[in-house]
Every structure is written in structure tokens, then in C-alpha cells.
Design a protein around this motif. Structure first.
Motif, PDB file in Angstrom:
ATOM      1  N   TYR A  78       1.371  -5.542  -7.506  1.00  0.00           N
ATOM      2  CA  TYR A  78       2.503  -5.146  -6.666  1.00  0.00           C
ATOM      3  C   TYR A  78       3.764  -5.920  -7.056  1.00  0.00           C
ATOM      4  CZ  TYR A  78       5.505  -4.749  -2.588  1.00  0.00           C
ATOM      5  OH  TYR A  78       6.587  -4.535  -1.759  1.00  0.00           O
ATOM      6  N   TRP A 129      -4.460  -0.452  -2.001  1.00  0.00           N
ATOM      7  CA  TRP A 129      -3.727  -0.229  -3.244  1.00  0.00           C
ATOM      8  C   TRP A 129      -4.642   0.502  -4.222  1.00  0.00           C
ATOM      9  CZ3 TRP A 129       1.197  -0.984  -4.712  1.00  0.00           C
ATOM     10  CH2 TRP A 129       1.468  -0.847  -6.085  1.00  0.00           C
ATOM     11  N   SER A 148       0.842  -1.194   0.000  1.00  0.00           N
ATOM     12  CA  SER A 148       0.000   0.000   0.000  1.00  0.00           C
ATOM     13  C   SER A 148       0.879   1.245   0.000  1.00  0.00           C
ATOM     14  CB  SER A 148      -0.904   0.008   1.234  1.00  0.00           C
ATOM     15  OG  SER A 148      -1.635   1.205   1.313  1.00  0.00           O
TER      16      SER A 148
END
Length: 493
Positions: free
Chosen positions: A298, A53, A24
Motif C-alpha cells: 500500500y 487487500w 483496502s
């Protein structure tokens, strides 16, 4: 991290909880108001920052590549033509029988790897008169087959009479006997290598594209033979997988050899999943929820790779009856920080440049939260390519030929009394025909009588003249008698 929150008077009014996750960019922060005197919540918890996110909205829509496929033509689910049932009995003159197919359809295919089996039934009717006592004893049954277009029949691998029937079998006059049979035909060529036993799916192969003809031959104890031709046309595959109503996409390849459609379903928000979850299914469900999709993005940002193998798919495993392969990749836009599409590759029986494959893309629906900012899109750098395969060009099937269309000659009555054509249709209607020796004697007698009649007919003119002369003489004799009688009367007077 926990922080006390104080009022202007220095009294504790709550606690701020902050949580920062690696995936995040901003922390999750929430304020919990409390009553310090009772150590309880004094009001609702407030979210200061979401901490999830976030993706950027693309400035232009994504344009995905077209589907690539090397596959068989769309499988025909109907038969190539109707099954023929118009073949007639062929028999020797000394074997008066009528053969008739009693199974409907005439033949049914069964899967018996590594061969194909065809089952059916025929009846044998003894055409001899009921009072002739002429039994017919069937001592053997054999079978032959050919594909439409072939000029010669070949013996089947195995002919079986079912239901425990043991030959020879005798059939009384004007009676019939039904034989259930199974014919085993070996696979040849590419079909010989296919061994696909799938639960609930027929795997007979050899007649998928070319109708088959079988010739059933029965022999009696005197080696006299009769036969009947049976036609088999593949009825078409049943219950082929199709797209579901809720599917985002259905990706498939049609296998012209196994006559089956291999495919996967892609759907969103199926029952039992979250609203934005993506489900990929063959005969098992694979689900990606929002958190997993964020994790994929990610990892892509960390590695710099944008075509990510997400380990969803299946490898060919013949031991467990898996006959094809498929894999899934996620395509990530590193600029907008979002998963924008799924890439699927389906393959079947690839050997060199031969085989079947399908490469398809499915857009990923929106998920998660977005920044207000838009960014230019950045397509994934793809490394997985469509395999180099030759196009599949199917053969044009020949639906029928006329090799078996010749009408057989009617058997002559030499061995026993046979019924007339109407008697075959109705065994109770019988027409007597003489035994061979008696027939010969009668023909000789008829010939002599006709000769005698001919001789007499040639004498008719002379007989007529004689009768005329006799009639004239008789008339003269009558006149003489009348004259004598007249003179006698005069003398008496």
C-alpha cells in the motif's frame, strides 16, 4: 457504518456492519441476523465482502537477478596438511638431554587480542647414568617462530612457563621434567587491525593460511643449549553457519581473514509465526506477517516507489561485537499490487574498492487473496546497486618446507656418562662409558699394549728357530743317555 435490515413486513431482522480501511479497495461488510424480540443472534454471521487487500495474479513468472558476491573462497574446514611430529632434539655435546613433545596436538591456539597465543608442553629427559649424580639444571626457556617459507626464525613476543614453575629447575639422571608453556606471537599487517571477539568462536588469525614453526630453546646454568621444533597447522574453522532445512534461502559471505561465515536465514512459517509469515534471522529473528506485507505494498502504491527499505537489518557496531552489516528491501510489483521478492545486501570491511559483499534476491511466497484477473508484471525500479569491489584473489599457501628437516648430529660423550640409544628408549637399560680422563688413560694403555704385542709378533720367527734348535739338541742328548746306559749293562754282564 451500521445499517438496520428490515423484512418485507418492516420488522428488523438484522444489522449490516460495513468497515472501509484505507489500505483496502473494497469495504469489509458482514450481516448479523438478530431476533428483535430477544435481541440475540438468530443465525450465523454472513460475510458479504472480505474487504482485504487483494493482489492480481502475474501473467508470467518473475525472474530474479543472479546473486552477486565478492568473498573469500569457500572456507576450508579441514587442515591444510597433517601436523608434523618428527623433529629431533638438537643439543650441544655438553648437555645430554632428550626433548619430547607431550601435548597432543603439539600446539593449541588461543585468542589473546591483539596477539595470538599458542600453548603446548614438552618433557626434558636427563640422559646421564643413574649412578653418575650428574644433574641438569634448566635456567631459561626462550622461543622463536617463523612461517613456512621464511628462512629465519624471529623471537616470539612473550614466552611463559605455566603452572607456577620457577627457573632454574634441576633434573636428576635418567629422570624427566615436563614444562607447560605459552607463546605469544604479535599480529602483523592486515591481521593487526582485526579484533573480532565473538562468543564461542576462536579469533586467532596469523596461522590461518600459513603453517607456523616454533623453536623452543632451553639453556642450562652453564649456558649450554638444546632445542626442539614444533609444528602448528590451523585445524580449520569449526561450526560454520549453514543453511537450515526449513530455509527458503541462506545468504552468506566467507571472510578469509577472520575465517568465519557471515550469513542470514530466510524462512517461511516458522513455529510461533503465522503460516505465511516470513522470518529473516541472523542471531535475532525479524518477522513479516501478511498484514505487514500488505502495508508495504500500500505504501509503495501511495509513494510510487517500488524498492522499499523495510528497516530490517543490522549495522556494524564493534562496541557490541557486530562486525558486519546487512540490509533488506522489499520489491513491489505496482501492476499486480504485490510484494514479489526480498533484496538483501551483506557487506564486510569495505574500504574503497576493497572488502566483501553479497547481493541476493529471494522470491516472496504467495500470501493473501487474489483477484481472478491477471496482469502483466512490472519489476521494481531498483536504485541500490552492488558496491564496486575488486575481486578477492587468495594467496596459494605453501604447506611445508625442509628448513628444519636436517638430522642433528649425535652429541659426543665429553661432559658426562650418557646412555646408549637403547637406554634412551628404556632408561633401565644402561651402558657405562668412562669419564674423560680415565678414558684417555685407558686409551694410552691400550695403545702401549698393542705396540708391545706388535713387537713380540715381529720376533716370532727367531723364537721358532731357537726352539727348533733346542729340540734337536735335546733329542741328541737323549740318544747319548741311551747309549751310555746300554754300555753300562754290557760291563755288568
Amino acid at each position: 457504518m451500521l445499517e438496520w435490515v428490515l423484512s418485507s413486513e418492516g420488522v428488523i431482522v438484522g444489522i449490516t456492519i460495513t468497515l472501509k480501511m484505507t489500505t483496502s479497495p473494497i469495504p469489509l461488510s458482514r450481516f448479523c441476523p438478530i431476533d428483535i424480540t430477544t435481541a440475540t443472534l438468530s443465525s450465523e454471521v454472513k460475510t458479504l465482502s472480505r474487504g482485504s487487500w487483494l493482489s492480481y495474479r502475474p501473467s508470467t513468472p518473475y525472474v530474479l537477478p543472479d546473486i552477486q558476491r565478492v568473498s573469500g573462497a569457500v572456507l576450508r574446514e579441514e587442515p591444510l596438511r597433517e601436523v608434523r611430529k618428527d623433529f629431533k632434539t638438537r643439543t650441544s655435546p655438553n648437555l645430554p638431554v632428550l626433548l619430547k613433545v607431550t601435548s597432543d596436538p603439539p600446539l593449541v591456539a588461543k585468542a589473546w587480542n591483539p596477539d595470538d597465543q599458542f600453548q603446548g608442553s614438552i618433557s626434558v629427559f636427563n640422559r646421564c647414568l643413574a649412578n653418575s649424580n650428574e644433574l641438569i639444571s634448566i635456567s631459561s626457556v626462550s622461543a622463536f617462530y617463523r612461517f613456512i617459507g621464511d628462512k629465519k626464525y624471529k623471537p616470539v613476543k612473550l614466552t611463559e612457563i605455566l603452572d607456577g614453575v620457577i627457573l632454574p629447575v634441576s633434573i636428576d639422571p635418567c629422570q624427566s621434567r615436563t614444562f607447560n608453556f605459552a607463546l605469544t606471537v604479535p599480529r602483523t599487517g592486515p591481521d593487526e587491525k582485526i579484533d573480532e571477539r565473538w562468543s564461542g568462536r576462536p579469533s586467532y588469525l596469523i596461522a590461518h593460511h600459513r603453517p607456523l614453526r616454533f623453536k623452543i630453546a632451553l639453556t642450562d646454568v652453564e649456558e649450554e643449549e638444546c632445542s626442539l621444533v614444533l609444528d602448528y597447522v590451523y585445524p580449520g574453522p569449526k561450526s560454520l553457519p549453514l543453511a537450515f532445512e526449513q530455509d527458503l534461502a541462506f545468504i552468506s559471505i566467507d571472510d578469509p581473514f577472520a575465517m568465519y561465515r557471515w550469513g542470514i536465514h530466510v524462512a517461511k512459517g516458522l513455529p510461533g509465526t503465522s503460516e505465511n509469515a516470513i522470518t529473516i534471522k541472523d542471531f535475532q529473528n525479524f518477522t513479516l506477517d501478511t498484514n505487514r506485507m500488505k502495508t508495504i505494498v500500500y505504501n509503495a502504491l501511495q509513494s510510487g516507489e517500488s524498492e522499499i527499505d523495510i528497516n530490517i537489518g543490522r549495522e556494524k557496531d564493534e562496541a557490541n561485537f557486530v562486525w558486519w552489516s546487512w540490509k533488506t528491501w522489499a520489491l513491489v510489483d505496482l501492476s499486480c499490487q504485490r510484494l514479489y521478492a526480498f533484496k538483501f545486501l551483506l557487506t564486510k570491511d569495505i574500504l574503497g574498492t576493497k572488502g566483501f559483499a553479497c547481493l541476493a534476491y529471494v522470491a516472496c511466497p504467495e500470501y493473501g487473496e487474489f483477484y481472478d484477473e491477471t496482469r502483466p508484471i512490472q519489476y521494481a525500479a531498483e536504485t541500490v546497486e552492488f558496491p564496486k569491489l575488486e575481486p578477492y584473489i587468495p594467496d596459494t599457501p605453501l604447506p611445508d618446507d625442509d628448513l628444519d628437516d636436517a638430522v642433528p648430529d649425535a652429541p659426543k660423550a665429553t661432559a658426562a656418562a650418557i646412555t646408549s640409544t637403547s637406554a634412551v628408549a628404556n632408561p633401565s637399560a644402561q651402558v657405562a662409558v668412562a669419564e674423560p680422563e680415565e678414558l684417555k688413560q685407558r686409551l694410552v694403555s691400550i695403545d702401549n699394549s698393542l705396540t708391545h704385542i706388535g713387537d713380540n709378533l715381529s720376533k716370532l720367527p727367531s723364537i721358532e728357530n731357537s726352539l727348533s734348535r733346542l729340540a734337536t739338541s735335546f733329542e741328541q742328548f737323549v740318544e747319548i743317555l741311551k747309549a751310555k746306559e746300554s754300555r753300562g749293562d754290557k760291563d755288568n754282564n
